[in-house]
Motif scaffolding. Structure first.
Motif, PDB file in Angstrom:
ATOM      1  N   ARG A   1       0.842  -1.207   0.000  1.00 43.96           N
ATOM      2  CA  ARG A   1       0.000   0.000   0.000  1.00 43.96           C
ATOM      3  C   ARG A   1       0.875   1.254   0.000  1.00 43.96           C
ATOM      4  O   ARG A   1       0.624   2.206  -0.757  1.00 43.96           O
ATOM      5  CB  ARG A   1      -0.937   0.007   1.199  1.00 43.96           C
ATOM      6  CG  ARG A   1      -1.841   1.245   1.234  1.00 43.96           C
ATOM      7  CD  ARG A   1      -2.838   1.223   2.377  1.00 43.96           C
ATOM      8  NE  ARG A   1      -2.271   1.027   3.682  1.00 43.96           N
ATOM      9  CZ  ARG A   1      -1.659   1.987   4.398  1.00 43.96           C
ATOM     10  NH1 ARG A   1      -1.534   3.205   3.907  1.00 43.96           N
ATOM     11  NH2 ARG A   1      -1.165   1.736   5.589  1.00 43.96           N
TER      12      ARG A   1
ATOM     13  N   ALA B   1       2.352   1.797  -3.396  1.00 45.73           N
ATOM     14  CA  ALA B   1       1.378   2.308  -4.367  1.00 45.73           C
ATOM     15  C   ALA B   1       1.086   3.790  -4.167  1.00 45.73           C
ATOM     16  O   ALA B   1       0.885   4.526  -5.133  1.00 45.73           O
ATOM     17  CB  ALA B   1       0.082   1.499  -4.281  1.00 45.73           C
ATOM     18  N   THR B   2       1.076   4.232  -2.912  1.00 48.07           N
ATOM     19  CA  THR B   2       0.692   5.616  -2.617  1.00 48.07           C
ATOM     20  C   THR B   2       1.873   6.575  -2.514  1.00 48.07           C
ATOM     21  O   THR B   2       1.696   7.781  -2.631  1.00 48.07           O
ATOM     22  CB  THR B   2      -0.091   5.682  -1.289  1.00 48.07           C
ATOM     23  OG1 THR B   2       0.773   5.268  -0.220  1.00 48.07           O
ATOM     24  CG2 THR B   2      -1.347   4.822  -1.331  1.00 48.07           C
TER      25      THR B   2
ATOM     26  N   GLN C   1       3.195   7.215   0.154  1.00 47.30           N
ATOM     27  CA  GLN C   1       3.050   7.761   1.500  1.00 47.30           C
ATOM     28  C   GLN C   1       4.293   7.455   2.311  1.00 47.30           C
ATOM     29  O   GLN C   1       4.912   6.413   2.147  1.00 47.30           O
ATOM     30  CB  GLN C   1       1.825   7.121   2.163  1.00 47.30           C
ATOM     31  CG  GLN C   1       1.553   7.550   3.562  1.00 47.30           C
ATOM     32  CD  GLN C   1       0.394   6.759   4.167  1.00 47.30           C
ATOM     33  OE1 GLN C   1      -0.398   6.167   3.456  1.00 47.30           O
ATOM     34  NE2 GLN C   1       0.313   6.759   5.472  1.00 47.30           N
TER      35      GLN C   1
END
Length: 165
Positions: free
Chosen positions: A129, A132-133, A135
């Motif tokens: 995740r 993908a981001t 972040q």
């Protein structure tokens, strides 16, 4: 520790540890931040917190400041991730983010032992995740394709360091 200091970041599995070891092998001064500076704490206050959670993986600002202010080395590389990087990113002359494609990332994570971060199913899901981001990664960093052979990844980082200063 260097007159020039560089941060090498990236999500777990992109090769920060391998790059750090290769830089050391080549004779460069390199700090493995996840081993030498990290602890579990509140990213805002630095107050230590029990337990191991991704969002609490931070670097010791006092120790980092001491290392950065020592100018005995021409270049020092700080390799690793930290959730409090916004408090120290200004100390670096350049920031690199190692990047890999999802297939490569999944392959590297699958090879990790269960006791290493990214070794469990839940940790792998978090890392995918974050991959993908983007972040938790510094903005305006220089991306480095870490799917290349390790020697080439390090050569590209060194080449960019020369261009920066």
């Amino acid at each position: 520790m260097g007159r020039r200091n560089y941060l090498i970041e990236g999500v777990s599995g992109t090769g920060k540890t391998s790059v750090c070891e290769e830089l050391k092998r080549r004779g460069f001064h390199a700090i493995h931040g996840d081993r030498e500076l990290a602890y579990q704490g509140d990213p805002e206050t630095g107050y230590p917190l029990p337990g191991s959670k991704h969002e609490n993986h931070i670097w010791d600002l006092e120790k980092l400041g001491s290392l950065v202010s020592d100018r005995s080395q021409p270049i020092t590389f700080f390799c690793g991730g930290s959730r409090n990087f916004s408090k120290f990113i200004h100390l670096f002359d350049g920031i690199f983010v190692l990047d890999v494609d999802l297939e490569t990332l999944n392959g590297r994570l699958a090879a990790r032992p269960a006791d290493e971060f990214g070794g469990t199913h839940g940790e792998r899901e978090l890392i995918v995740r974050l991959h993908a981001t983007g972040q938790d990664l510094p903005e305006n960093a220089i991306p480095i394709d870490a799917t290349l052979p390790l020697a080439e990844v390090v050569d590209r980082i060194l080449s960019r360091c020369e261009a920066l200063g």
